[in-house]
Design a protein around this motif. Structure first.
Motif, PDB file in Angstrom:
ATOM      1  N   ARG A 176       0.828  -1.213   0.000  1.00  0.00           N
ATOM      2  CA  ARG A 176       0.000   0.000   0.000  1.00  0.00           C
ATOM      3  C   ARG A 176       0.857   1.255   0.000  1.00  0.00           C
ATOM      4  O   ARG A 176       0.515   2.251  -0.643  1.00  0.00           O
ATOM      5  CB  ARG A 176      -0.925   0.001   1.224  1.00  0.00           C
ATOM      6  N   GLU A 177       1.959   1.210   0.740  1.00  0.00           N
ATOM      7  CA  GLU A 177       2.839   2.377   0.822  1.00  0.00           C
ATOM      8  C   GLU A 177       3.842   2.435  -0.322  1.00  0.00           C
ATOM      9  O   GLU A 177       4.730   3.292  -0.321  1.00  0.00           O
ATOM     10  CB  GLU A 177       3.576   2.357   2.164  1.00  0.00           C
ATOM     11  N   LYS A 178       3.705   1.502  -1.267  1.00  0.00           N
ATOM     12  CA  LYS A 178       4.523   1.458  -2.479  1.00  0.00           C
ATOM     13  C   LYS A 178       6.011   1.286  -2.179  1.00  0.00           C
ATOM     14  O   LYS A 178       6.871   1.754  -2.932  1.00  0.00           O
ATOM     15  CB  LYS A 178       4.288   2.711  -3.332  1.00  0.00           C
ATOM     16  N   GLU A 179       6.310   0.605  -1.072  1.00  0.00           N
ATOM     17  CA  GLU A 179       7.701   0.234  -0.810  1.00  0.00           C
ATOM     18  C   GLU A 179       8.132  -0.910  -1.712  1.00  0.00           C
ATOM     19  O   GLU A 179       9.313  -1.030  -2.063  1.00  0.00           O
ATOM     20  CB  GLU A 179       7.872  -0.170   0.659  1.00  0.00           C
ATOM     21  N   VAL A 180       7.181  -1.777  -2.056  1.00  0.00           N
ATOM     22  CA  VAL A 180       7.438  -2.888  -2.971  1.00  0.00           C
ATOM     23  C   VAL A 180       6.359  -2.878  -4.041  1.00  0.00           C
ATOM     24  O   VAL A 180       5.295  -2.262  -3.883  1.00  0.00           O
ATOM     25  CB  VAL A 180       7.448  -4.245  -2.226  1.00  0.00           C
ATOM     26  N   GLY A 181       6.629  -3.567  -5.136  1.00  0.00           N
ATOM     27  CA  GLY A 181       5.674  -3.632  -6.232  1.00  0.00           C
ATOM     28  C   GLY A 181       4.882  -4.925  -6.231  1.00  0.00           C
ATOM     29  O   GLY A 181       5.083  -5.815  -5.395  1.00  0.00           O
ATOM     30  N   ARG A 182       3.987  -5.039  -7.201  1.00  0.00           N
ATOM     31  CA  ARG A 182       3.137  -6.224  -7.292  1.00  0.00           C
ATOM     32  C   ARG A 182       3.936  -7.467  -7.676  1.00  0.00           C
ATOM     33  O   ARG A 182       3.569  -8.584  -7.295  1.00  0.00           O
ATOM     34  CB  ARG A 182       2.015  -5.974  -8.305  1.00  0.00           C
ATOM     35  N   ILE A 183       5.006  -7.283  -8.420  1.00  0.00           N
ATOM     36  CA  ILE A 183       5.830  -8.441  -8.792  1.00  0.00           C
ATOM     37  C   ILE A 183       6.467  -9.043  -7.543  1.00  0.00           C
ATOM     38  O   ILE A 183       6.508 -10.269  -7.369  1.00  0.00           O
ATOM     39  CB  ILE A 183       6.901  -8.024  -9.817  1.00  0.00           C
ATOM     40  N   TYR A 184       6.975  -8.178  -6.661  1.00  0.00           N
ATOM     41  CA  TYR A 184       7.551  -8.658  -5.401  1.00  0.00           C
ATOM     42  C   TYR A 184       6.500  -9.419  -4.598  1.00  0.00           C
ATOM     43  O   TYR A 184       6.766 -10.506  -4.069  1.00  0.00           O
ATOM     44  CB  TYR A 184       8.081  -7.477  -4.600  1.00  0.00           C
ATOM     45  N   ALA A 185       5.282  -8.858  -4.510  1.00  0.00           N
ATOM     46  CA  ALA A 185       4.215  -9.515  -3.754  1.00  0.00           C
ATOM     47  C   ALA A 185       3.834 -10.850  -4.391  1.00  0.00           C
ATOM     48  O   ALA A 185       3.576 -11.838  -3.684  1.00  0.00           O
ATOM     49  CB  ALA A 185       3.000  -8.598  -3.675  1.00  0.00           C
ATOM     50  N   PHE A 186       3.816 -10.889  -5.728  1.00  0.00           N
ATOM     51  CA  PHE A 186       3.469 -12.134  -6.418  1.00  0.00           C
ATOM     52  C   PHE A 186       4.457 -13.240  -6.066  1.00  0.00           C
ATOM     53  O   PHE A 186       4.062 -14.360  -5.709  1.00  0.00           O
ATOM     54  CB  PHE A 186       3.447 -11.893  -7.929  1.00  0.00           C
TER      55      PHE A 186
END
Length: 273
Positions: A176-186
């Motif tokens: 949410r705070e954009k420290e990481v991106g969706r690829i990292y979360a995936f």
């Protein structure tokens, strides 16, 4: 070897699987049994072994050697500690093993506790954790065990389901705070799916409950009395020599913050010779 057509290849692969499956099952059963017996042996030690205890109010360490009926109480400042590194060669290459130990001389014999570590740095860190606790530099487990913020207030000190949930909540917060991106979360989710999601955490919870159910070896009365808290006015004080050497170490660390702690201790030791 597998044939000229897809059907031939499929039949060949299926035949190899069926033939090797028997041996794979035997190997799985053998290694599973072996690891289970090793695990059971170490768990049964909880009912036989009394761990070494550290009392910073008394500034003493309590050892319970194998076969002893009474504990041994040792002044903290008379304790010796060491790090061991062993190296050998095999057909696969060079192997290294590390360990950390502590002990003292009692009636002409060395009473010691030793255990393996993953590296020299980890061995030194184990000693620094003990030393920091005894010198009131460390006062809680989170200082040592929670570098990633996986423990919330009120959580038990061990890893378990709560650490997984905290890690996932931390991931969503960072997303949410954009420290990481969706690829990292995936890939975070891919990794945990590949490592069986929360199954390891459930196993840890089960293991801790089993240890609590099995219980531990009862402490001797002398150790129980020794473990009782003391009034603040009765707390033991560090010696003047230790305070002087500690001041030298702290001054050197402040002057060279990136210097390895082993070199800091070595330099202070050389200055005393």
């Amino acid at each position: 070897m597998l044939g000229d057509t897809f059907q031939d290849g499929w039949e060949s692969a299926k035949g190899i699987f069926l033939v090797s499956g028997h041996y794979a099952f035997i190997a799985w059963f053998f290694f599973s049994t072996m690891f289970f017996l090793i695990w059971l042996y170490h768990h049964n030690l909880f009912t036989k072994v009394i761990p070494t205890r550290f009392n910073r109010q008394r500034r003493e360490v309590c050892f319970m050697p194998d076969g002893a009926t009474e504990p041994l109480f040792v002044p903290w400042e008379s304790l010796s500690a060491w790090v061991v590194q062993a190296q050998g060669a095999t057909q696969y290459g060079v192997t290294r093993q590390y360990g950390m130990g502590m002990g003292f001389e009692h009636e002409g014999e060395l009473v010691r506790v030793e255990f393996q570590c993953g590296s020299v740095q980890l061995a030194i860190s184990n000693w620094e954790a003990v030393r920091g606790y005894m010198e009131y530099e460390l006062n809680d487990l989170s200082t040592l065990q929670d570098p990633l913020g996986l423990q919330e207030p009120g959580d038990p000190p061990h890893e378990g389901l709560h650490t997984f949930r905290n890690a996932r909540a931390g991931l969503h917060r960072r997303l949410r705070e954009k420290e990481v991106g969706r690829i990292y979360a995936f890939f975070w989710y891919v990794y945990h799916v590949m490592t069986l999601w929360t199954l390891p955490n459930h196993l840890v919870e089960w293991e801790i409950k089993r240890i609590a159910k099995v219980g531990r070896r009862a402490l001797p009365p002398a150790m129980q009395a020794w473990s009782e808290p003391l009034p603040a006015e009765q707390w033991a004080k560090p010696s003047s020599e230790l305070l002087r050497l500690s001041a030298k170490v702290k001054a050197l660390i402040k002057r060279y913050p990136r210097k390895p702690i082993t070199e800091v201790y070595a330099e202070v030791y050389r200055s005393e010779r």
